[in-house]
Design a protein around this motif. Structure first.
Motif, short mmCIF file in Angstrom:
data_model
loop_
_atom_site.label_atom_id
_atom_site.label_comp_id
_atom_site.label_asym_id
_atom_site.label_seq_id
_atom_site.Cartn_x
_atom_site.Cartn_y
_atom_site.Cartn_z
N SER A 1 62.87 39.96 56.24
CA SER A 1 61.75 39.68 57.14
C SER A 1 61.47 40.87 58.06
O SER A 1 60.31 41.25 58.27
N ARG B 1 58.08 43.13 58.08
CA ARG B 1 57.29 43.29 59.30
C ARG B 1 57.08 44.77 59.63
O ARG B 1 55.99 45.19 60.01
N TYR C 1 56.32 37.18 50.94
CA TYR C 1 55.45 37.05 52.11
C TYR C 1 54.03 37.53 51.80
O TYR C 1 53.37 38.15 52.64
N ARG D 1 51.39 36.23 54.25
CA ARG D 1 51.46 36.92 55.53
C ARG D 1 50.85 38.33 55.42
O ARG D 1 50.15 38.80 56.32
N THR E 1 46.98 38.15 55.23
CA THR E 1 46.41 37.85 56.55
C THR E 1 46.38 39.11 57.40
O THR E 1 45.38 39.42 58.06
N LYS E 2 47.47 39.86 57.39
CA LYS E 2 47.53 41.10 58.16
C LYS E 2 46.52 42.11 57.65
O LYS E 2 45.84 42.81 58.44
#
Length: 304
Positions: free
Chosen positions: A249, A253, A284, A287, A290-291
């Protein structure tokens, strides 16, 4: 010989250095020396640092960067404990006393760091007046490699450690100022136990960031994290394991934020390639998408 030597690298820090040095000299633990490495400053840093105090030693050199200045400072001192302090940060007056008491109470621990407060330079007279207990945060003490590889909890200006640990480990790498101190502390955490005092003992100065500053073309943090994992593995020392899900994770990120910065404000091609790599590798993906969408909105519909 003083029991603690505080190494302060400084470059063009005349606006801050006197207050920083004063916060070190004002410690309730008096057996100390301050060693300022003036790293080729073009202003009056050296003169402002001295404070006409015999406990302050100023060493001037040609500009060599933060990590080399820290290594130079450590090579110039001989004390039982050493500490770092950045040239624009401020210490609470009880910091050294409570850290040394903690290390004395646990002789099998070699490093002690503390909480800190992000600070933008506004007057904070109450900070030095607030009482501190020296309470130890056990969740971030002991063998902290599994935690430190995820996030650098140990601010350099908060760390005090035994000189013997420095002598056994060697100095800071000098490749990249963004990651050299993190690498040193992670390397230390594979060989030495750490203590963390829970309360904030450092005002960590943050300067305004220019919006025009160039975004780095290399994701040095994630490349360093990958190198640290390669060198030290997922259990260091054996039996103290990194959480693989948390690691994944954090890595995602870090790369996602890098891709976002370039897609929104920097090198669009690099940002798009990085996002494509994340989507191709997974996980992910939701995620990441979306980013990615938010990055494109920020690039083409700026909110300023």
């Amino acid at each position: 010989m003083p029991r603690v030597n505080i190494v302060i690298p400084a470059y063009n820090a005349e606006a801050f250095i006197a207050a920083t040095v004063r916060s070190a000299l004002d410690q309730t633990f008096p057996d100390l020396q301050v060693t300022v490495i003036d790293d080729g400053s073009k202003d009056a840093t050296a003169a402002h640092a001295a404070l006409n105090d015999a406990r302050v030693r100023v060493i001037s050199q040609e500009n060599r960067g933060m990590s080399r200045s820290r290594n130079r400072g450590m090579s110039e001192v001989d004390s039982e404990f050493v500490a770092l302090l950045d040239a624009d940060d401020i210490w609470h007056p009880e910091k050294l006393r409570l850290q040394l008491e903690a290390l004395q109470s646990r002789p099998d621990h070699d490093f002690c760091y503390t909480g800190f407060e992000v600070w933008h330079g506004e007057p904070r007279p109450e900070f030095a007046q607030q009482a501190r207990s020296g309470r130890i945060d056990e969740t971030l003490s002991g063998w902290i490699y599994p935690r430190l590889i995820l996030d650098n909890h140990a601010l350099p200006s908060s760390v005090v450690w035994r000189r013997s640990a420095w002598d056994s480990m060697g100095g800071f790498l000098t490749d990249n100022q963004q990651t050299d101190d993190w690498e040193y502390l992670v390397r230390a955490s594979t060989q030495h136990r750490f203590l963390r005092l829970a309360e904030p003992f450092v005002l960590y100065r943050q300067h305004p960031v220019s919006l025009s500053r160039r975004i780095p073309a290399t994701n040095t943090t994630e490349l360093m994290r990958a190198d640290l994992i390669r060198r030290f593995g997922m259990s260091a020392p054996p039996g103290h394991d990194v959480d693989p899900t948390a690691l994944q994770s954090f890595q995602h990120r870090g790369w996602c934020n890098f891709a976002d910065a370039h897609t929104a404000k920097g090198d669009l091609g690099l940002g798009l390639r990085t996002f494509a790599g994340l989507l191709g590798r997974g996980p992910y993906r939701g995620r990441t998408l979306t980013k990615f969408a938010k990055s494109l909105v920020r690039r083409y519909i700026p909110n300023d």
